[in-house]
Design a protein around this motif. Sequence first.
Motif, mmCIF file in Angstrom:
data_model
loop_
_atom_site.group_PDB
_atom_site.id
_atom_site.type_symbol
_atom_site.label_atom_id
_atom_site.label_comp_id
_atom_site.label_asym_id
_atom_site.label_seq_id
_atom_site.Cartn_x
_atom_site.Cartn_y
_atom_site.Cartn_z
ATOM 1 N N LEU A 14 0.832 -1.196 0.000
ATOM 2 C CA LEU A 14 0.000 0.000 0.000
ATOM 3 C C LEU A 14 0.867 1.247 0.000
ATOM 4 C CD1 LEU A 14 -2.722 -0.925 2.614
ATOM 5 C CD2 LEU A 14 -3.010 -0.715 0.166
ATOM 6 N N ALA A 15 0.531 2.186 -0.861
ATOM 7 C CA ALA A 15 1.209 3.477 -0.861
ATOM 8 C C ALA A 15 0.569 4.352 0.207
ATOM 9 C CB ALA A 15 1.061 4.135 -2.233
ATOM 10 N N GLU A 74 -1.525 -3.249 10.807
ATOM 11 C CA GLU A 74 -0.827 -2.888 12.042
ATOM 12 C C GLU A 74 -0.150 -1.516 11.979
ATOM 13 O OE1 GLU A 74 -0.941 -4.835 14.813
ATOM 14 O OE2 GLU A 74 -2.324 -6.067 13.638
ATOM 15 N N ARG A 75 -0.015 -0.971 10.777
ATOM 16 C CA ARG A 75 0.692 0.312 10.629
ATOM 17 C C ARG A 75 -0.071 1.475 11.235
ATOM 18 N NH1 ARG A 75 1.044 0.445 4.522
ATOM 19 N NH2 ARG A 75 -1.069 -0.188 4.920
ATOM 20 N N VAL A 76 -1.367 1.328 11.407
ATOM 21 C CA VAL A 76 -2.188 2.386 11.998
ATOM 22 C C VAL A 76 -2.766 1.845 13.306
ATOM 23 C CG1 VAL A 76 -4.248 3.815 11.722
ATOM 24 C CG2 VAL A 76 -2.727 3.429 9.773
ATOM 25 N N ASN A 77 -2.237 2.341 14.422
ATOM 26 C CA ASN A 77 -2.664 1.881 15.739
ATOM 27 C C ASN A 77 -3.396 3.031 16.436
ATOM 28 O OD1 ASN A 77 -2.948 0.948 18.352
ATOM 29 N ND2 ASN A 77 -0.936 -0.018 18.384
ATOM 30 N N TYR A 101 -2.779 11.636 11.422
ATOM 31 C CA TYR A 101 -2.103 10.493 12.027
ATOM 32 C C TYR A 101 -1.951 9.348 11.021
ATOM 33 C CZ TYR A 101 -1.448 6.245 14.705
ATOM 34 O OH TYR A 101 -0.986 5.029 15.133
ATOM 35 N N VAL A 102 -3.021 9.038 10.300
ATOM 36 C CA VAL A 102 -3.001 7.932 9.336
ATOM 37 C C VAL A 102 -1.984 8.227 8.224
ATOM 38 C CG1 VAL A 102 -4.340 6.771 7.524
ATOM 39 C CG2 VAL A 102 -5.303 7.059 9.818
ATOM 40 N N VAL A 103 -2.049 9.414 7.649
ATOM 41 C CA VAL A 103 -1.118 9.776 6.573
ATOM 42 C C VAL A 103 0.323 9.682 7.091
ATOM 43 C CG1 VAL A 103 -0.334 11.662 5.081
ATOM 44 C CG2 VAL A 103 -2.774 11.160 5.292
ATOM 45 N N GLY A 104 0.581 10.221 8.262
ATOM 46 C CA GLY A 104 1.921 10.177 8.825
ATOM 47 C C GLY A 104 2.393 8.763 9.128
ATOM 48 N N SER A 105 1.519 7.948 9.706
ATOM 49 C CA SER A 105 1.875 6.569 10.043
ATOM 50 C C SER A 105 2.190 5.752 8.797
ATOM 51 C CB SER A 105 0.744 5.883 10.804
ATOM 52 O OG SER A 105 0.591 6.461 12.070
ATOM 53 N N LEU A 106 1.372 5.919 7.772
ATOM 54 C CA LEU A 106 1.592 5.149 6.548
ATOM 55 C C LEU A 106 2.803 5.644 5.781
ATOM 56 C CD1 LEU A 106 -2.080 4.589 5.405
ATOM 57 C CD2 LEU A 106 -0.568 2.997 6.589
ATOM 58 N N ALA A 107 3.104 6.942 5.865
ATOM 59 C CA ALA A 107 4.300 7.471 5.209
ATOM 60 C C ALA A 107 5.553 6.930 5.889
ATOM 61 C CB ALA A 107 4.301 8.994 5.237
ATOM 62 N N VAL A 108 5.543 6.856 7.208
ATOM 63 C CA VAL A 108 6.673 6.291 7.951
ATOM 64 C C VAL A 108 6.820 4.822 7.632
ATOM 65 C CG1 VAL A 108 7.490 5.697 10.268
ATOM 66 C CG2 VAL A 108 6.631 7.988 9.814
#
Length: 112
Positions: A14-15, A74-77, A101-108
């Motif tokens: 996922l991007a 698991e990337r978004v907790n 939060y979601v955008v930041g978590s998935l980018a990391v």
Amino acid sequence: MTTELTELEGTVRLAAPDEATALADISAILRTVLEEYGLDDAEIALETSFHDDLELESIDLVTLSAQLREFYGERVNFAAFIADRGLEEIIALTVGDLVGYVVGSLAVAEVG
């Protein structure tokens, strides 16, 4: 799911979504949570408050957390995200806060 798949070095994953895509995804997830109350047509925008506008209670946030984990993995907790906040901060939480939060978590996760 509106989040796009990308191919990188022969693997598919996922991007990280942009803000608009994350908002669309989260809005769809919230509509499933709100459907139980007949509020699935509620307007959802970045400034929408979980507490004041959507009238979500703590049990609804648990349901939302499970839905987010099912959708993003698991990337978004979300549970960890709100665990670091005080009661007033949780009450003031907006959809925009979650989108960020979601955008930041998935980018990391994408970089890592």
